[in-house]
Design a protein around this motif. Structure first.
Motif, PDB file in Angstrom:
ATOM      1  N   ASN B  43       0.824  -1.200   0.000  1.00  0.00           N
ATOM      2  CA  ASN B  43       0.000   0.000   0.000  1.00  0.00           C
ATOM      3  C   ASN B  43       0.860   1.253   0.000  1.00  0.00           C
ATOM      4  O   ASN B  43       1.840   1.331   0.716  1.00  0.00           O
ATOM      5  N   GLY B  44       0.475   2.232  -0.812  1.00  0.00           N
ATOM      6  CA  GLY B  44       1.218   3.486  -0.857  1.00  0.00           C
ATOM      7  C   GLY B  44       2.460   3.429  -1.708  1.00  0.00           C
ATOM      8  O   GLY B  44       3.262   4.360  -1.722  1.00  0.00           O
ATOM      9  N   ALA B  45       2.641   2.329  -2.455  1.00  0.00           N
ATOM     10  CA  ALA B  45       3.849   2.165  -3.253  1.00  0.00           C
ATOM     11  C   ALA B  45       3.849   3.051  -4.499  1.00  0.00           C
ATOM     12  O   ALA B  45       4.892   3.283  -5.110  1.00  0.00           O
ATOM     13  N   GLY B  46       2.666   3.542  -4.883  1.00  0.00           N
ATOM     14  CA  GLY B  46       2.602   4.402  -6.065  1.00  0.00           C
ATOM     15  C   GLY B  46       1.939   3.741  -7.260  1.00  0.00           C
ATOM     16  O   GLY B  46       1.992   4.262  -8.386  1.00  0.00           O
ATOM     17  N   LYS B  47       1.279   2.613  -7.039  1.00  0.00           N
ATOM     18  CA  LYS B  47       0.675   1.863  -8.156  1.00  0.00           C
ATOM     19  C   LYS B  47      -0.480   2.644  -8.784  1.00  0.00           C
ATOM     20  O   LYS B  47      -0.542   2.808  -9.996  1.00  0.00           O
ATOM     21  N   THR B  48      -1.399   3.101  -7.937  1.00  0.00           N
ATOM     22  CA  THR B  48      -2.546   3.845  -8.463  1.00  0.00           C
ATOM     23  C   THR B  48      -2.074   5.135  -9.143  1.00  0.00           C
ATOM     24  O   THR B  48      -2.589   5.521 -10.202  1.00  0.00           O
ATOM     25  N   THR B  49      -1.079   5.776  -8.543  1.00  0.00           N
ATOM     26  CA  THR B  49      -0.533   6.991  -9.161  1.00  0.00           C
ATOM     27  C   THR B  49       0.013   6.672 -10.556  1.00  0.00           C
ATOM     28  O   THR B  49      -0.166   7.458 -11.497  1.00  0.00           O
ATOM     29  N   MET B  50       0.643   5.516 -10.680  1.00  0.00           N
ATOM     30  CA  MET B  50       1.144   5.095 -11.993  1.00  0.00           C
ATOM     31  C   MET B  50      -0.010   5.032 -13.004  1.00  0.00           C
ATOM     32  O   MET B  50       0.110   5.532 -14.130  1.00  0.00           O
ATOM     33  N   VAL B  57      -4.762  11.370 -15.825  1.00  0.00           N
ATOM     34  CA  VAL B  57      -5.375  12.092 -14.709  1.00  0.00           C
ATOM     35  C   VAL B  57      -4.341  13.062 -14.112  1.00  0.00           C
ATOM     36  O   VAL B  57      -4.670  14.180 -13.746  1.00  0.00           O
ATOM     37  N   TYR B  58      -3.078  12.611 -14.047  1.00  0.00           N
ATOM     38  CA  TYR B  58      -1.977  13.500 -13.657  1.00  0.00           C
ATOM     39  C   TYR B  58      -0.964  13.550 -14.785  1.00  0.00           C
ATOM     40  O   TYR B  58      -0.828  12.612 -15.568  1.00  0.00           O
ATOM     41  N   THR B  59      -0.228  14.663 -14.824  1.00  0.00           N
ATOM     42  CA  THR B  59       0.890  14.775 -15.751  1.00  0.00           C
ATOM     43  C   THR B  59       2.170  14.629 -14.939  1.00  0.00           C
ATOM     44  O   THR B  59       2.332  15.307 -13.923  1.00  0.00           O
TER      45      THR B  59
HETATM   46  N1  LIG Z   1      -3.718  13.190  -5.185  1.00  0.00           N
HETATM   47  C1  LIG Z   1      -2.781  12.967  -4.245  1.00  0.00           C
HETATM   48  N2  LIG Z   1      -2.397  13.962  -3.408  1.00  0.00           N
HETATM   49  C2  LIG Z   1      -1.470  13.748  -2.471  1.00  0.00           C
HETATM   50  N3  LIG Z   1      -0.844  12.582  -2.270  1.00  0.00           N
HETATM   51  C3  LIG Z   1      -1.179  11.543  -3.066  1.00  0.00           C
HETATM   52  C4  LIG Z   1      -2.159  11.674  -4.093  1.00  0.00           C
HETATM   53  N4  LIG Z   1      -2.290  10.500  -4.736  1.00  0.00           N
HETATM   54  C5  LIG Z   1      -1.428   9.663  -4.133  1.00  0.00           C
HETATM   55  N5  LIG Z   1      -0.757  10.280  -3.139  1.00  0.00           N
HETATM   56  C6  LIG Z   1       0.285   9.682  -2.287  1.00  0.00           C
HETATM   57  O1  LIG Z   1       1.173   9.006  -3.121  1.00  0.00           O
HETATM   58  C7  LIG Z   1       1.583   7.794  -2.532  1.00  0.00           C
HETATM   59  C8  LIG Z   1       1.255   6.640  -3.450  1.00  0.00           C
HETATM   60  O2  LIG Z   1      -0.158   6.442  -3.462  1.00  0.00           O
HETATM   61  P1  LIG Z   1      -0.859   5.408  -4.429  1.00  0.00           P
HETATM   62  O3  LIG Z   1      -0.373   5.610  -5.797  1.00  0.00           O
HETATM   63  O4  LIG Z   1      -2.303   5.535  -4.204  1.00  0.00           O
HETATM   64  O5  LIG Z   1      -0.344   4.022  -3.850  1.00  0.00           O
HETATM   65  P2  LIG Z   1      -0.857   2.538  -4.094  1.00  0.00           P
HETATM   66  O6  LIG Z   1      -1.907   2.559  -5.154  1.00  0.00           O
HETATM   67  O7  LIG Z   1       0.353   1.779  -4.497  1.00  0.00           O
HETATM   68  O8  LIG Z   1      -1.398   2.060  -2.805  1.00  0.00           O
HETATM   69  C9  LIG Z   1       0.904   7.704  -1.183  1.00  0.00           C
HETATM   70  O9  LIG Z   1       1.787   8.194  -0.212  1.00  0.00           O
HETATM   71  C10 LIG Z   1      -0.273   8.633  -1.347  1.00  0.00           C
HETATM   72  O10 LIG Z   1      -0.645   9.192  -0.109  1.00  0.00           O
END
Ligand SMILES: Nc1ncnc2c1ncn2[C@@H]1O[C@H](COP(=O)(O)OP(=O)(O)O)[C@@H](O)[C@H]1O
Ligand SMILES: [Mg+2]
Lengths: 293, 257
Positions: B43-50, B57-59
């Motif tokens: 959790n929090g590894a950055g997968k969803t952000t990827m 959604v993000y640049t």
């Molecule tokens: N929109 C956002 N604003 C601030 N912090 C974010 C945002 N999206 C993700 N984060 C942070 O980026 C890190 C990675 O989150 P995320 O990509 O959701 O991880 P995962 O999907 O691997 O669990 C976390 O520390 C999260 O709190």
């Protein structure tokens, strides 16, 4: 038909045309706008001044109103539709106030707060009815095609809508422009349904009344919006409410709706041709059965 | 000729920061066309952000993302969807104002070639295209096992069915690359098994590339052909499931030693 009744129906029809625009914008797309009355003013003055200053027939004035509304709407929409919806609502309020003040300020052309006199009241009930029906078909087509789905998706979750392939800004702008056309046409009709228009006719509580109608009838239901439009325009007329009571009643309606029926009176229900056919068919069968029995 | 071996997605040295948080840190991914692959990590590894970066959604603040050899960095989500990437969300985001059928139809009709003006005028072309889309919708609903639920409101669906509906909706926009963010989250073991079958079936039947996020190792191990492991925003391992499982870095990340 008595001339009183005819004139009540004409004004109701005109109001319903404006309601259609508000239904598209606020109902389906979730964009609360206080600016509809601004487009009504543009349409009204384009038609009225077109006639009194340049001798243009109603149809041409109406078209000029549409063109001006589209241009103004394009500018306002481009500036405000990228903002959050709350700011958009505020900005549209500002817009309608600006329009009103422009009409008052350029008095040598617009007649200022004195208004415009000598418009022939040449709009007839059949004309209003035909234009309303065209508007109704347009609104219905909007709702049942991808335009309606895209609007509802945007209203529900803008980010998900965008991720599913909708150009949110472009769609909102298109809906805003279409609703501006509805407002403008309603305004032109309004001018030619009376002999006289003035800026205060386009006060912001005219926008509020449209909002209340759509909210009361159901933001998801075209049937509901039109029914509420009919009821809330006709009833005060029939019961001879003064304008001063209207806002109180609207406030009351909003509160009661929010408490007992937050999805609006009609919810998601729409009247449909097929439902009506089924109903008539069943009735026919029942009476046939009675006949046999 | 279809190039099976071609790379459909390049993620090159991509970094994303939120204030002080480095959510993705110089990550690289090369995804081959036709793969069924996964991203795993705590959790929090950055997968969803990827996924948020890939879908626009993000640049990213640094790096470049290419899809079918075309740079998509900075493009908007809708443009990227039209190029052929579609996704689901970790926390389900269905359209509650639309029923099951219209949720899928909305995505399917995004590619319908009729204009705003044609639609409001109700030209015959519009109804013809609407009918074509309708049969596609039935196909995608059937694919995930949601036939018969057309008129139901998504919020009234069981959780597992909501997940399936999101997949159907994503497929309806006809992606070449499908991104699934924790499709098995919140499902019971039977549902997970069923979902795995559906994903396998979709992959074969539609011949698309699938990249999914999961932190349940067992599910990923059995259906993914290739894995990327993320930890603290960085890609720490890449390879087939067996080799990744034995990677010391990965063991460390998962066992927290
Ligand atoms: N929109 C956002 N604003 C601030 N912090 C974010 C945002 N999206 C993700 N984060 C942070 O980026 C890190 C990675 O989150 P995320 O990509 O959701 O991880 P995962 O999907 O691997 O669990 C976390 O520390 C999260 O709190
Ligand atoms: Mg996540």
């Amino acid at each position: 038909m008595s001339s009183y009744l005819t004139s009540v129906l004409i004004f109701t029809g005109i109001n319903l045309i404006a309601v259609l625009g508000m239904f598209l914008l606020m109902g389906l797309t979730g964009l609360l706008s206080f600016g509809q009355v601004g487009f009504m003013a543009i349409g009204a003055y384009a038609a009225a001044l077109g006639y009194t200053k340049f001798g243009l027939p109603f149809g041409i004035g109406l078209l000029i109103g549409i063109v001006i509304s589209l241009l103004v709407g394009l500018v306002i929409g481009t500036v405000t539709l990228k903002l959050k919806n709350d700011y958009f609502a505020l900005a549209t309020y500002g817009f309608s106030e600006v329009i009103k003040n422009v009409l008052i300020y350029f008095s040598s052309f617009t007649g200022g707060s004195m208004g415009v006199f000598g418009i022939p009241a040449s709009v007839t009930l059949p004309l209003v009815a035909v234009i309303f029906l065209v508007g109704l078909v347009i609104t219905r087509n909007f709702k049942v095609t991808k335009l309606g789905r895209n609007s509802l998706a945007i209203r529900n979750d803008e980010l998900a809508a965008q991720v599913m392939g909708i150009n949110v800004f472009k769609h909102k702008l298109s809906v805003f422009l279409l609703s501006a056309v509805f407002g403008s046409v309603a305004g032109s009709l309004l001018a030619f349904a009376t002999y006289y228009i003035e800026p205060n006719l386009f006060d912001w509580n005219r926008s509020i009344s449209l909002i209340v109608i759509v909210f009361f009838g159901g933001i998801n239901s075209l049937t509901g919006a039109v029914t509420a439009g009919l009821a809330l325009t006709l009833l005060p007329e029939v019961l001879h409410f003064g304008a001063e009571w209207r806002m109180v009643i609207y406030t009351f309606i909003i509160i009661v709706t929010m408490i007992f029926r937050p999805t609006g009176l009609f919810g998601r229900w729409e009247i449909s041709g097929r439902q009506m056919m089924d109903w008539f068919r069943n009735r026919g069968q029942r009476s046939a059965a009675r006949g046999r029995g | 000729m279809k190039n099976e071996q071609g790379t459909i997605l390049h993620v090159d040295n991509v970094t994303m920061r939120f204030g002080g948080v480095v959510a993705v840190n110089g990550a690289n991914i090369r995804l081959r066309r036709g793969r069924l692959a996964g991203i795993i990590g705590p959790n929090g590894a950055g997968k969803t952000t990827m996924f948020n970066l890939i879908s626009g959604v993000y640049t990213p603040v640094e790096g470049e993302i290419r899809f079918k050899d075309q740079a998509i960095t900075g493009k908007s989500p809708d443009e990227i969807t039209h190029l052929g990437i579609s996704r689901t969300f970790q926390n389900i985001r269905l359209f509650e104002g639309l029923n099951v059928y219209d949720n899928v139809k909305m995505a399917a009709s995004c590619r319908s070639e009729y204009s705003f003006l044609e639609a409001i005028l109700g030209l015959p072309k519009v109804w013809k295209l609407e009918r074509e889309v309708a049969s596609e919708v039935e196909y995608y609903l059937d694919l995930v096992g949601l036939s018969g639920y057309e008129k139901v409101w998504p919020e009234n669906l069981a959780y597992g069915l909501q997940r399936k509906l999101e997949i159907a909706r994503a497929l309806a926009s006809k992606p070449e690359l499908l991104l699934l963010d924790e499709p098995a989250a919140g499902l019971n073991p039977t549902e997970v098994q069923e979902l795995m079958e559906i994903i396998r079936h979709i992959h074969k039947e539609l011949d698309i590339t699938i990249l999914l996020i999961e932190h349940h190792m067992d599910m990923v191990m059995s259906i993914c052909e290739e894995l990327w492991v993320m930890n603290f925003g960085a890609v720490i391992a890449n390879g087939d499931p067996e080799s990744v499982q034995q990677d010391p870095e990965v063991l460390k990340a998962y066992l927290g030693s």
